[in-house]
Design an enzyme around this catalytic site. Structure first.
Site, PDB file in Angstrom:
ATOM      1  N   TYR A 144       0.802  -1.112   0.040  1.00  0.00           N
ATOM      2  CA  TYR A 144      -0.146  -0.050  -0.110  1.00  0.00           C
ATOM      3  C   TYR A 144       0.596   1.425   0.080  1.00  0.00           C
ATOM      4  O   TYR A 144       0.368   2.407  -0.419  1.00  0.00           O
ATOM      5  CB  TYR A 144      -1.048   0.011   1.303  1.00  0.00           C
ATOM      6  CG  TYR A 144      -2.277  -0.744   1.050  1.00  0.00           C
ATOM      7  CD1 TYR A 144      -2.354  -1.888   0.747  1.00  0.00           C
ATOM      8  CD2 TYR A 144      -3.311   0.136   1.085  1.00  0.00           C
ATOM      9  CE1 TYR A 144      -3.551  -2.571   0.511  1.00  0.00           C
ATOM     10  CE2 TYR A 144      -4.617  -0.490   0.816  1.00  0.00           C
ATOM     11  CZ  TYR A 144      -4.633  -2.004   0.900  1.00  0.00           C
ATOM     12  OH  TYR A 144      -6.142  -2.414   0.536  1.00  0.00           O
ATOM     13  N   LYS A 185       2.879 -15.298   1.882  1.00  0.00           N
ATOM     14  CA  LYS A 185       3.262 -16.280   0.984  1.00  0.00           C
ATOM     15  C   LYS A 185       4.833 -16.385   0.879  1.00  0.00           C
ATOM     16  O   LYS A 185       5.457 -16.064  -0.128  1.00  0.00           O
ATOM     17  CB  LYS A 185       2.652 -15.821  -0.508  1.00  0.00           C
ATOM     18  CG  LYS A 185       1.379 -16.448  -0.565  1.00  0.00           C
ATOM     19  CD  LYS A 185       0.595 -16.053  -1.963  1.00  0.00           C
ATOM     20  CE  LYS A 185       1.121 -16.993  -3.192  1.00  0.00           C
ATOM     21  NZ  LYS A 185       0.731 -18.384  -3.250  1.00  0.00           N
ATOM     22  N   ASP A 207      -3.297 -17.962   0.080  1.00  0.00           N
ATOM     23  CA  ASP A 207      -4.291 -18.629  -0.707  1.00  0.00           C
ATOM     24  C   ASP A 207      -5.024 -19.761  -0.153  1.00  0.00           C
ATOM     25  O   ASP A 207      -6.041 -19.733  -0.229  1.00  0.00           O
ATOM     26  CB  ASP A 207      -3.633 -18.899  -2.048  1.00  0.00           C
ATOM     27  CG  ASP A 207      -2.381 -19.787  -1.965  1.00  0.00           C
ATOM     28  OD1 ASP A 207      -1.903 -20.042  -0.975  1.00  0.00           O
ATOM     29  OD2 ASP A 207      -2.000 -20.454  -3.059  1.00  0.00           O
ATOM     30  N   ASP A 255      -6.400  -7.207   3.746  1.00  0.00           N
ATOM     31  CA  ASP A 255      -7.599  -6.630   3.486  1.00  0.00           C
ATOM     32  C   ASP A 255      -8.244  -7.468   2.533  1.00  0.00           C
ATOM     33  O   ASP A 255      -9.598  -7.484   2.686  1.00  0.00           O
ATOM     34  CB  ASP A 255      -7.029  -5.512   1.943  1.00  0.00           C
ATOM     35  CG  ASP A 255      -8.128  -4.667   1.488  1.00  0.00           C
ATOM     36  OD1 ASP A 255      -8.888  -4.480   2.176  1.00  0.00           O
ATOM     37  OD2 ASP A 255      -7.896  -4.814   0.134  1.00  0.00           O
ATOM     38  N   ASP A 311     -12.312  -9.081   4.019  1.00  0.00           N
ATOM     39  CA  ASP A 311     -13.537  -9.008   3.357  1.00  0.00           C
ATOM     40  C   ASP A 311     -14.239 -10.326   3.197  1.00  0.00           C
ATOM     41  O   ASP A 311     -15.344 -10.645   3.418  1.00  0.00           O
ATOM     42  CB  ASP A 311     -13.315  -8.513   1.855  1.00  0.00           C
ATOM     43  CG  ASP A 311     -13.528  -7.042   1.756  1.00  0.00           C
ATOM     44  OD1 ASP A 311     -13.433  -6.217   2.843  1.00  0.00           O
ATOM     45  OD2 ASP A 311     -13.943  -6.650   0.744  1.00  0.00           O
TER      46      ASP A 311
END
Ligand code: IPM
Ligand code: MG
Length: 370
Positions: A143, A194, A227, A251, A255
């Site tokens: 970000y 990851k 993932d 983020d 959600d």
């Protein structure tokens, strides 16, 4: 607690102002019935600030936020501002506040209240009793990493760049927030990255492991690729208690976790800075749902997430556990009584608008305080 708790209220755009109105009623109620008063100020952020001042996060708002004990944030953004250049976008309002206030730890609970167990798209058994907390790093990573931008290459084609970068200190301080929470809850922490493909992921895993070993041996730490975590959240969400992630993965996963509860309109969040010597820390509280421009101004938005964000504010910024729990209980009782805003309708429930929901929560608060 002493009086004079200073709160900066930033309603922002879309449904922000209308759900914030219901929180103000709770605050007035607390003044009357609990004899706690707050020093409230209102400021501008997002599209509303852009229209008024030309900036989605004016300096004045940042200064007032720095001077407040806590910021209660509504939501920013809307189609009206979608085509603006990047530096004018309302979303920059929240990003700048996070950065300037040093709000690096974003706490996002995903909780399924029993009356809403059917609101999830997952089977009731999979989500019944779900109560997990995502701790998302919120001032670093891709970000904010440099270099970033869109450049034109010598061949005339454009090239876009974002940079994922984390220092060990940035990882360590947010990891400690997650470990502390895990200690208070079930004692389990899942750290997500990851490490199989990203260098920041390798460092993330190493630093979190080191801190776990040295400082939190009693917390059961596991690591998961982001993932896989997305998949596991859908398949078996109740295996998780506290989940720690960097800015971008956090983020996405927050959600996803919110959607598991079936009611985005119910979920609050807190974003915390580092405590100073006196234990005071900057903090901002906001609902997860965003500005919902499609229903703004219609009086049908669910005010619960904004109310529950205020409950988090009471708990985290002012140590007012009893009052926080009272608001949470009042909301749950209203839902159990069968009143619903449009977003959480279920069979056999009655549909009401924003202010009637607010009335009902105040009635439950009256009963709880009696
Ligand atoms: C969130 C939002 C923000 C983010 C946007 C509005 C900048 O999606 O708080 O999750 O990406 O952090
Ligand atoms: Mg988001």
């Amino acid at each position: 607690m002493t009086a004079n708790k200073k709160i900066l209220v930033l309603p922002g755009d879309g449904i922000g102002p209308e759900v914030m109105r219901e929180v103000r009623r709770i605050i007035e109620w607390m003044d009357r019935r609990r004899h706690v008063s707050f020093a409230m100020e209102e400021g501008q952020v997002g599209g509303a600030a852009l229209e008024a001042t030309g900036s989605p996060c004016p300096d004045e708002t940042v200064e007032r936020a720095l001077g407040a004990d806590a910021v209660l944030f509504g939501s920013v953004g809307g189609p009206r501002w979608d085509s603006l250049p990047f530096e004018k976008r309302p979303e920059l309002g929240i990003l700048r506040l996070r950065k300037e206030l040093g709000l690096f730890a974003n706490l996002r609970p995903a909780l399924v209240m029993e009356p809403l167990v059917d609101a999830s798209s997952l089977k009731p058994d999979v989500v019944r009793g779900l109560d997990l907390m995502i701790v998302r790093e919120s001032t670093g990573g891709i970000y904010f990493g440099e270099p970033r931008g869109i450049e034109t290459l010598p061949n005339g084609k454009r090239r876009g760049v974002d940079t994922e970068v984390y220092t060990e200190e940035e990882i360590a301080r947010v990891a400690r927030v997650a470990f502390d929470l895990a200690k208070k809850r079930s004692g389990r922490l899942t750290s997500v990255e990851k490490a199989n493909v990203m260098q920041t992921g390798r460092l993330w895993r190493a630093v979190v492991s080191e801190i776990g070993k040295a400082e939190y041996p009693e917390v059961e730490l596991s690591h998961m690729y982001a993932d896989n975590c997305a998949m596991q959240l859908c398949a078996r969400p109740k295996q998780f208690d506290v989940v720690l992630a960097g800015n971008l993965f956090g983020d996405l996963l927050s959600d996803l976790a919110a959607a598991l509860t079936g009611s985005l309109g119910m979920l609050p969040s807190a974003t915390l800075g580092a405590p100073d010597a006196s234990g005071r820390r900057h903090a901002l509280y906001e609902p997860i749902h965003g500005s919902a421009p499609d229903i703004a101004g219609k009086g049908i938005a669910n005010p619960c997430a904004q109310m529950l964000s205020f409950a988090m504010l009471l708990r985290w910024s002012f140590g007012m556990e009893e009052d926080a729990a009272m608001i949470e209980t009042a909301v749950e009782k209203v839902l159990a009584g069968g009143l619903r805003t449009a977003d959480i309708m279920g069979p056999g429930t009655a549909r009401v608008g924003t202010s009637v929901m607010g009335d009902a929560v105040l009635r439950e608060l009256d009963k709880l305080a009696a």
